[in-house]
Enzyme design. Sequence first.
Site, PDB file in Angstrom:
ATOM      1  N   ASP A 260       0.789  -1.246   0.000  1.00  0.00           N
ATOM      2  CA  ASP A 260       0.000   0.000   0.000  1.00  0.00           C
ATOM      3  C   ASP A 260       0.814   1.286   0.000  1.00  0.00           C
ATOM      4  O   ASP A 260       0.296   2.331  -0.378  1.00  0.00           O
ATOM      5  CB  ASP A 260      -0.961   0.089   1.193  1.00  0.00           C
ATOM      6  CG  ASP A 260      -1.971  -1.024   1.233  1.00  0.00           C
ATOM      7  OD1 ASP A 260      -2.106  -1.745   0.234  1.00  0.00           O
ATOM      8  OD2 ASP A 260      -2.628  -1.192   2.274  1.00  0.00           O
ATOM      9  N   ASP A 439      -9.588  -8.313   7.459  1.00  0.00           N
ATOM     10  CA  ASP A 439      -9.110  -7.057   6.877  1.00  0.00           C
ATOM     11  C   ASP A 439      -9.343  -5.863   7.795  1.00  0.00           C
ATOM     12  O   ASP A 439      -8.626  -4.863   7.702  1.00  0.00           O
ATOM     13  CB  ASP A 439      -9.816  -6.787   5.548  1.00  0.00           C
ATOM     14  CG  ASP A 439      -9.473  -7.806   4.487  1.00  0.00           C
ATOM     15  OD1 ASP A 439      -8.320  -8.262   4.458  1.00  0.00           O
ATOM     16  OD2 ASP A 439     -10.366  -8.163   3.696  1.00  0.00           O
TER      17      ASP A 439
END
EC number: 3.2.1.91
Length: 484
Positions: A260, A439
């Site tokens: 990310d 998540d």
Amino acid sequence: MAKRLLLTAALAATTLAAPVIEERQNCGSVWSQCGGQGWTGATCCASGSTCVAQNQWYSQCLPGSQVTTTAQAPSSTRTTTSSSSRPTSSSISTSAVNVPTTTTSAGASVTVPPGGGASSTASYSGNPFLGVQQWANSYYSSEVHTLAIPSLTGPMATKAAAVAKVPSFQWMDRNVTVDTLFSGTLADIRAANRAGANPPYAGIFVVYDLPDRDCAAAASNGEWAIADGGAAKYKAYIDRIRHHLVQYSDIRTILVIEPDSLANMVTNMNVPKCQGAANTYKELTVYALKQLNLPNVAMYLDAGHAGWLGWPANIGPAAELFAGIYKDAGRPTSLRGLATNVANYNGWSLSSAPSYTTPNPNFDEKRFVQAFSPLLTAAGFPAHFITDTGRSGKQPTGQLEWGHWCNAIGTGFGPRPTTDTGLDIEDAFVWIKPGGECDGTSDTTAARYDHHCGFADALKPAPEAGQWFQAYFEQLLTNANPPF
């Protein structure tokens, strides 16, 4: 994009006597939250489960105990310089943790390689996945066997046992993991290779501990802040990783670098936290690439996915950014390329575009890497790719929008790790995200709640990021393609 807190040291929780019957009726069911910073609900678990502190924000009712228990602070089984954000039930064990150690003057546990250290260097050329077996993540295997399988019966239990054997990457998401799980896994791999593994095993890991990590989301904030000396701490973390890689130079080791982080530098510079972190992210990524540029190491920078950097407006700037990092790091020979679809759900090669991908012409990962590759090469970075297929088995998914990354419904385990990709620039399909690890939490009162985890296409109720999510594991198993 999925956010993660994974693979910290194995920790244990003690059990107290059962409360009275009246209290037991209000205790949490298995897998429910039972404690943590700001938690105001039940702090005990129903019979058959134990309340285990996972981190300062979250305790979870895990299967195992036959009496009702109350949230307890975990105690580390190892001496470390940092506390773990992800302790686990004492029922979860992995041989990777039980390695011989000595203690430095700073108090950190350091692995002493068995057998006197490396006798050779596992150098390679070309595709680093060729000529080796990927090592199955023993921590993930222990989660499947101790958390998932006890709740399953018949064919589902048999299939779950098969999932545990699939190689998946181990995440170094906390400083404490470097001198515990990372070094311990390398010791296990060395032992297996010296016992005659043919082909030899390679270690597969994720480097994931930047300060001000996850700058555009809330679900998996890291342990360090830039404003509190985070850059120096991160460099020490990288130095420890390098130390073990040198000690275990006889093992080919493949690293995915910082999911990310750089992708956020392309699309989320309107977020103040990302603006403030940009220079540090770049500086520390370059530092990691230089330090870990070793002959037994292959590295892949995380490059988002088709629905993130694959859009026409993003793919060109992304190529320039990654090429710039490559050049700033001195064109390290160990930097093989980029990892895509990490912890995401995209298919590899689809016959038609899912509705939520319109109008992006790069609606699957194959189209994305084929469009990305020439731009990277033109910018001076001749990258190869690996793609996470661990949760891409069901297409289309149940996502309402492509950017809905959190615990998406309608997903399944995908193609198994292989080098048979059918594309010369694609080195391998891999499982980077361990399927079944959450998540992000759906609890709107939680400190790390991210609104993506509350959307209609996110499976709920969900525990904190990185914690075991039994319902999600069962969804992945049911929808697996190819099936187990």
